[in-house]
Design a protein around this motif. Sequence first.
Motif, PDB file in Angstrom:
ATOM      1  N   PHE A  20     -27.858  24.523 -31.791  1.00 43.41           N
ATOM      2  CA  PHE A  20     -28.570  22.985 -31.404  1.00 43.41           C
ATOM      3  C   PHE A  20     -29.303  23.328 -30.770  1.00 43.41           C
ATOM      4  N   LEU A  21     -30.564  21.990 -31.379  1.00 44.13           N
ATOM      5  CA  LEU A  21     -31.828  22.000 -30.629  1.00 44.13           C
ATOM      6  C   LEU A  21     -31.814  21.064 -29.737  1.00 44.13           C
ATOM      7  N   ILE A  22     -32.429  20.650 -28.707  1.00 43.58           N
ATOM      8  CA  ILE A  22     -31.739  19.540 -28.287  1.00 43.58           C
ATOM      9  C   ILE A  22     -33.194  19.363 -27.059  1.00 43.58           C
ATOM     10  N   ALA A  23     -33.463  17.828 -27.765  1.00 51.32           N
ATOM     11  CA  ALA A  23     -35.401  17.803 -27.239  1.00 51.32           C
ATOM     12  C   ALA A  23     -35.368  17.706 -25.987  1.00 51.32           C
ATOM     13  N   MET A  24     -36.156  17.975 -25.788  1.00 54.20           N
ATOM     14  CA  MET A  24     -36.647  18.555 -24.572  1.00 54.20           C
ATOM     15  C   MET A  24     -37.365  16.883 -23.888  1.00 54.20           C
ATOM     16  N   PRO A  25     -36.930  16.496 -22.388  1.00 50.04           N
ATOM     17  CA  PRO A  25     -37.908  14.918 -21.638  1.00 50.04           C
ATOM     18  C   PRO A  25     -39.512  15.104 -22.856  1.00 50.04           C
ATOM     19  N   GLY A  26     -40.009  16.156 -22.393  1.00 47.45           N
ATOM     20  CA  GLY A  26     -41.349  16.098 -22.858  1.00 47.45           C
ATOM     21  C   GLY A  26     -41.845  15.766 -24.446  1.00 47.45           C
ATOM     22  N   MET A  27     -40.880  15.843 -25.198  1.00 46.74           N
ATOM     23  CA  MET A  27     -41.096  15.840 -26.967  1.00 46.74           C
ATOM     24  C   MET A  27     -42.317  15.080 -27.072  1.00 46.74           C
ATOM     25  N   LYS A  28     -43.137  15.582 -27.491  1.00 42.65           N
ATOM     26  CA  LYS A  28     -44.534  14.565 -28.439  1.00 42.65           C
ATOM     27  C   LYS A  28     -44.030  13.415 -29.669  1.00 42.65           C
ATOM     28  N   ASP A  29     -42.831  14.130 -30.589  1.00 40.42           N
ATOM     29  CA  ASP A  29     -42.979  13.565 -31.628  1.00 40.42           C
ATOM     30  C   ASP A  29     -41.496  12.763 -31.224  1.00 40.42           C
ATOM     31  N   ASP A  30     -42.397  11.223 -31.188  1.00 34.85           N
ATOM     32  CA  ASP A  30     -41.359  10.273 -30.906  1.00 34.85           C
ATOM     33  C   ASP A  30     -39.990  10.338 -31.717  1.00 34.85           C
ATOM     34  N   ARG A  31     -40.358  10.513 -33.136  1.00 33.17           N
ATOM     35  CA  ARG A  31     -39.140  10.675 -33.891  1.00 33.17           C
ATOM     36  C   ARG A  31     -38.092  11.231 -33.805  1.00 33.17           C
ATOM     37  N   PHE A  32     -37.901  12.143 -32.865  1.00 33.75           N
ATOM     38  CA  PHE A  32     -37.200  13.420 -32.459  1.00 33.75           C
ATOM     39  C   PHE A  32     -36.916  13.338 -30.336  1.00 33.75           C
ATOM     40  N   THR A  33     -37.139  12.477 -30.312  1.00 33.60           N
ATOM     41  CA  THR A  33     -36.848  11.976 -28.228  1.00 33.60           C
ATOM     42  C   THR A  33     -35.930  11.588 -28.721  1.00 33.60           C
ATOM     43  N   ARG A  34     -34.455  12.461 -26.979  1.00 31.07           N
ATOM     44  CA  ARG A  34     -33.469  12.253 -27.384  1.00 31.07           C
ATOM     45  C   ARG A  34     -33.219  12.433 -28.649  1.00 31.07           C
ATOM     46  N   SER A  35     -33.238  13.473 -29.124  1.00 34.16           N
ATOM     47  CA  SER A  35     -32.933  13.736 -30.429  1.00 34.16           C
ATOM     48  C   SER A  35     -31.806  15.107 -30.324  1.00 34.16           C
ATOM     49  N   VAL A  36     -30.968  15.450 -31.368  1.00 36.39           N
ATOM     50  CA  VAL A  36     -29.593  16.422 -30.492  1.00 36.39           C
ATOM     51  C   VAL A  36     -29.843  17.259 -32.654  1.00 36.39           C
ATOM     52  N   ILE A  37     -30.525  18.600 -32.254  1.00 41.91           N
ATOM     53  CA  ILE A  37     -30.325  18.888 -34.805  1.00 41.91           C
ATOM     54  C   ILE A  37     -29.047  20.194 -34.352  1.00 41.91           C
ATOM     55  N   TYR A  38     -28.768  20.507 -35.702  1.00 48.14           N
ATOM     56  CA  TYR A  38     -27.765  20.601 -36.114  1.00 48.14           C
ATOM     57  C   TYR A  38     -28.728  21.939 -36.747  1.00 48.14           C
ATOM     58  N   VAL A  39     -29.108  23.319 -36.357  1.00 44.97           N
ATOM     59  CA  VAL A  39     -30.151  24.024 -37.831  1.00 44.97           C
ATOM     60  C   VAL A  39     -28.865  24.383 -38.589  1.00 44.97           C
ATOM     61  N   CYS A  40     -28.693  24.207 -39.697  1.00 49.52           N
ATOM     62  CA  CYS A  40     -28.089  24.364 -41.770  1.00 49.52           C
ATOM     63  C   CYS A  40     -29.003  26.146 -41.487  1.00 49.52           C
ATOM     64  N   ALA A  41     -30.598  26.319 -41.848  1.00 50.63           N
ATOM     65  CA  ALA A  41     -31.263  27.398 -41.974  1.00 50.63           C
ATOM     66  C   ALA A  41     -32.094  27.650 -41.673  1.00 50.63           C
ATOM     67  N   HIS A  42     -32.572  29.283 -40.941  1.00 49.70           N
ATOM     68  CA  HIS A  42     -33.457  29.215 -40.202  1.00 49.70           C
ATOM     69  C   HIS A  42     -33.508  31.235 -41.079  1.00 49.70           C
ATOM     70  N   SER A  43     -34.994  31.476 -40.979  1.00 43.41           N
ATOM     71  CA  SER A  43     -35.464  32.253 -41.615  1.00 43.41           C
ATOM     72  C   SER A  43     -36.781  32.613 -41.285  1.00 43.41           C
ATOM     73  N   ASP A  44     -37.869  33.357 -41.996  1.00 39.85           N
ATOM     74  CA  ASP A  44     -39.396  34.096 -41.518  1.00 39.85           C
ATOM     75  C   ASP A  44     -39.925  32.887 -41.593  1.00 39.85           C
ATOM     76  N   GLU A  45     -39.155  32.000 -43.167  1.00 41.65           N
ATOM     77  CA  GLU A  45     -39.938  31.077 -43.905  1.00 41.65           C
ATOM     78  C   GLU A  45     -39.621  29.753 -43.370  1.00 41.65           C
ATOM     79  N   GLY A  46     -39.248  29.228 -42.778  1.00 48.93           N
ATOM     80  CA  GLY A  46     -38.893  28.539 -41.658  1.00 48.93           C
ATOM     81  C   GLY A  46     -37.096  28.337 -41.378  1.00 48.93           C
ATOM     82  N   ALA A  47     -37.638  26.370 -41.422  1.00 47.54           N
ATOM     83  CA  ALA A  47     -36.201  26.478 -40.962  1.00 47.54           C
ATOM     84  C   ALA A  47     -35.684  24.954 -41.047  1.00 47.54           C
ATOM     85  N   MET A  48     -34.190  24.667 -41.581  1.00 52.27           N
ATOM     86  CA  MET A  48     -33.653  23.010 -41.933  1.00 52.27           C
ATOM     87  C   MET A  48     -33.192  22.378 -41.428  1.00 52.27           C
ATOM     88  N   GLY A  49     -32.751  21.707 -40.525  1.00 51.07           N
ATOM     89  CA  GLY A  49     -31.719  20.812 -39.303  1.00 51.07           C
ATOM     90  C   GLY A  49     -31.370  19.950 -39.958  1.00 51.07           C
TER      91      GLY A  49
END
Length: 202
Positions: A20-49
Amino acid sequence: MDLLRHKKTVASRGFLDDQFLIAMPGMKDDRFTRSVIYVCAHSDEGAMGLIINQTQQMLFPDLLVQLGIMNEQEAIRLPAQARDFVVRNGGPVDRSRGFVLHSGDYRVESSLTVSDDICLTATVDILRAISSGRGPRHALMALGYSGWGAGQLETEIAENGWLTCPASAELLFDTDIERKYDRILASIGIDLAHLSLAAGHA
């Protein structure tokens, strides 16, 4: 999505997969305020969740009709479990594309294994299965996804944008979407009032 295709062919998991990625209170991007993201794929090339605690206005029966899987009359007669299936906002990227995170008791050829007991399927087969009661025991559906380029997510974590913790299937699939952010923080012993907005530097 190259990252998912790559994951399908590579056995090794990224260290943030099934977290789980849990947005910190200081999250600058409003689209992710108080969001929880489940990470489906992560590698050197990037991440998707997928964001798991934001809902869409669209209802599951409406989506089935829109995709031509069934007509409106059939949608009205859906079993309650399918009729009440919540469609979530998975993120700001490719919002017309659907993804289903689900328990490993359902798999088709296109299903991607995220962890030992969680899979991701992005084809209409699973929507048909859910609508007819033949779907997985646990599932959540999202339109759109959240994506990061190479090194971007690691930088955001280092800058105190996100907390990470191992995902639990119980918190992933339960239907208490409203309180999910606070409950996941509580599950790792963190009180929101005590979270620091500044990144620590040794």
